[in-house]
Enzyme design. Structure first.
Site, PDB file in Angstrom:
ATOM      1  N   GLU A   1       1.552  -0.015  -4.797  1.00  0.00           N
ATOM      2  CA  GLU A   1       0.499   0.947  -5.147  1.00  0.00           C
ATOM      3  C   GLU A   1       1.144   2.285  -5.474  1.00  0.00           C
ATOM      4  O   GLU A   1       1.653   2.974  -4.589  1.00  0.00           O
ATOM      5  CB  GLU A   1      -0.498   1.123  -4.007  1.00  0.00           C
ATOM      6  CG  GLU A   1      -1.641   2.051  -4.396  1.00  0.00           C
ATOM      7  CD  GLU A   1      -2.410   2.608  -3.211  1.00  0.00           C
ATOM      8  OE1 GLU A   1      -3.575   3.017  -3.401  1.00  0.00           O
ATOM      9  OE2 GLU A   1      -1.855   2.657  -2.092  1.00  0.00           O
TER      10      GLU A   1
ATOM     11  N   ASP B   1       0.828  -1.200   0.000  1.00  0.00           N
ATOM     12  CA  ASP B   1       0.000   0.000   0.000  1.00  0.00           C
ATOM     13  C   ASP B   1       0.870   1.261   0.000  1.00  0.00           C
ATOM     14  O   ASP B   1       1.987   1.254   0.517  1.00  0.00           O
ATOM     15  CB  ASP B   1      -0.891  -0.039   1.245  1.00  0.00           C
ATOM     16  CG  ASP B   1      -1.863   1.109   1.316  1.00  0.00           C
ATOM     17  OD1 ASP B   1      -2.788   1.149   0.488  1.00  0.00           O
ATOM     18  OD2 ASP B   1      -1.704   1.969   2.209  1.00  0.00           O
TER      19      ASP B   1
END
Length: 616
Positions: A358, A329
């Site tokens: 990400e 993330d």
């Protein structure tokens, strides 16, 4: 007299010897013969910084011990020879006459070859949120002592889905043709009810599965169940931040483990700053040191003890659970030097593994910066990251169906996005998607038109890259109540909870419209499994004209033609225009209905459809 002396000795020893049950040990155990010989053990307990450590196991060397800023932490750095067998290590701690002993276990590594396999363009990834997918164990919905109870009536509250529920529906995922499952984070998120931590991105313990999802052991069993069905598992991690209720925050090991929010505030959310050669120091600090939200303390990975802790935590989960990949993330928000070190060490330890970061940025150049071995970077940065989340494909699909640029149609956005692929070191490794848990539901974005969704889905599964499908897309989930808030993007799967009026996990429980979309997704996704041209073939495309986009995927032995007709009427496809790819072929098969298409001359394709032809 002897009996008296023995009693005195026993009493004195009980005073001097202090049991170690009150010490929190991380990692809770390790493995013999790991790819790295380094092991950092974190100990947390009252005034542990004042104690001295010794380890007397052959083949294990105590490199050093480090006290934290808090006197309650002690970090032990060991090297473990590859010759050390699984078993117990005695770690002795002494302070004056006081003595503590920790029996630390080195477990045996798994010999199962069906684990840590990575993921590639051969896969289709199914992204789901455990809290919203299915509730297999209602007993763990609300846990006594944990801060947030289940609240199904709140779109942004915790709903009670869990690992058991997902595991019970693996056949549904398998039937769709998916080959990998990505779960949003399963780490403990013991956050306050006001924060709503059901999504998992505010960890309060990085070595524990949230008990409302299940246990560590249940997660391992879930991974094994997926592997038994031929499904890979991708684990979601976060090294940019933690939750403000993380147990560290009550007693920080080092003061500089967390950035000072009073100085840097919250982040700008502008990921492109991290690769901007002209970025100001102010903007860099705002992105990297600012907190994501007030409830997410931002980690400073420049602290070497924290960096070792985070990398080691990753290796522990990979070895312990057997997962096949990681989605990291907020990859562009931490210090990029740390992220490069993390990715490099993980891939070196597990060469078959894969990682996708990400990288939510605004353009292809900023996206490509984060992929490994990127050539031509003036700053010399190498991320060592195999795969990036290709937001540019999402933006292009969104605009293709919702934009009109006058002299050219929105479908040109698809062409423009791919025409810049030279900027990536390997665009086939990009994870591509129509939507995810942070973006509005694609069906609603595309005007809630089933034809539009089918066209976009066929594009996703036939262009280059690794497709990721957000749960519910196969049922044409709409954006829920609450406009574009998070809860509206993350609806429950009907039938995942006892007492639901119907179950979308069965044909009988789905509506006619849901079955129509389900069957479409199932058909093309399962077809994709057998297409080498899609998995590893080159891509050649033609400039879109008359609102029609044509591209080919091909190898030496296989060829696929994809025709996106955005018009409300059938369109004629010129053989002459596409002769460089059609030469030598006179017939093709429509992969969706098996119809034979005569391509020895000009031919027609239906309106509002992505036609996928496999050459005979």
């Amino acid at each position: 007299m002897k009996r008296t002396l023995s009693l005195i000795f026993a009493l004195s020893f009980s005073v001097l010897f202090v049991h170690a049950q009150d010490i929190k040990v991380e990692p809770p155990f390790w493995y013999a013969k790991m790819p790295t010989e380094k092991l950092q053990i974190s100990l947390h307990g009252e005034e542990l910084a004042l104690w001295r450590v010794s380890v007397n196991t052959p083949g294990i060397t105590l490199v050093n011990q480090l006290a934290g800023d808090s006197e309650n932490y002690l970090f032990i750095n060991l090297t473990i020879s590859p010759d050390v067998a699984p078993g117990k290590i005695d770690i002795d701690l002494r302070k004056g006459k006081k003595h503590k002993k920790i029996s630390y276990e080195l477990k045996e590594r798994s010999i199962d070859s069906n684990r840590n396999l990575g993921f590639s363009s051969e896969d289709v990834i199914y992204l789901l949120m455990p809290d919203r997918f299915a509730n297999g164990n209602p007993e763990n919905d609300t846990i006594e002592g944990m801060l947030e109870p289940a609240r199904r009536d709140d779109p942004s509250g915790r709903h009670g889905g869990d690992l058991k529920g997902v595991q019970e529906q693996l056949d549904y995922i398998k039937e769709l043709g998916m080959t990998a499952v990505w779960l949003t984070p399963v780490f403990e998120n013991d956050q306050t009810p006001e924060y709503k931590g059901y999504h998992g991105y505010a960890a309060t313990d990085m070595y524990k599965v949230d008990r409302r999802f299940g246990s560590n052991e249940e997660f391992v069993a879930f991974v094994q169940a997926c592997h038994d069905k031929g499904l890979k598992v991708i684990m979601d991690m976060i090294h940019n931040h933690i939750g403000d209720q993380h147990w560290w925050m009550k007693d920080l090991p080092f003061k500089n483990w967390v950035h000072d929010q009073s100085v840097y505030g919250n982040t700008s959310y502008r990921g492109s700053v991290a690769s901007d050669p002209y970025a100001s120091k102010y903007d860099e600090d705002k992105l990297i040191k600012g907190w994501f939200v007030n409830e997410m303390p931002d980690l400073d990975q420049r602290n070497p003890v924290l960096a070792d802790y985070l990398i080691q935590n990753t290796l522990w989960w990979i070895e312990y659970s057997g997962v096949d990949g990681i989605r990291m993330d907020t990859y562009v928000y931490p210090y990029k030097e740390y992220m490069a070190r993390w990715a490099k060490e993980v891939i070196e330890a597990y060469p078959n593994f894969n990682i996708v970061g990400e990288s939510w940025v605004e353009n292809v150049a900023s996206e490509s910066y984060w992929q490994e071995d990127k050539a031509g970077e003036d700053d010399g940065y190498n991320s060592h990251l195999p795969s990036v989340t290709d937001f540019q494909i999402h933006f292009a699909v969104r605009d293709a169906f919702n934009s009109d640029f006058g002299w050219e149609s929105g479908i040109m956005k698809l062409y423009y996005a791919l025409s810049q692929d030279r900027l990536y070191s390997d665009p086939m490794k990009n994870v591509i998607f129509l939507d995810n848990h942070d973006i509005g539901r694609i069906f609603s974005t595309l005007g809630e038109n089933p034809d539009n969704l089918k066209m976009a889905y066929a594009y996703l599964l036939t262009t280059r890259g690794i497709p990721q499908v957000y749960y519910g897309t196969e049922l044409a989930f709409k954006q829920g109540p609450g406009e574009w808030g998070d809860g509206a993007k993350r609806a429950e799967m009907p039938g995942g909870w006892a007492g639901d009026e119907r179950s979308v996990f069965t044909k009988e429980g789905r509506t006619a419209a849901e079955n129509d979309m389900f069957d479409y997704v199932k058909k093309i996704t399962n077809w994709r499994k057998s297409s080498k041209a899609i998995h590893e073939g080159k891509l050649l495309h033609f400039l879109p004209t008359d609102n029609v986009y044509v591209y080919f995927r091909y190898t030496d032995n296989e060829r696929v033609m994809v025709i996106m007709n955005m018009n409300d009427k059938p369109m004629t496809i010129s053989r002459k225009k596409h002769i460089e790819m059609l030469r030598g072929f006179s017939a093709a098969e429509d992969v969706m209905n098996g119809a034979s298409i005569d391509i020895s001359k000009d031919f027609q394709v239906p309106a509002k459809r992505t036609t996928v032809l496999q050459f005979k």
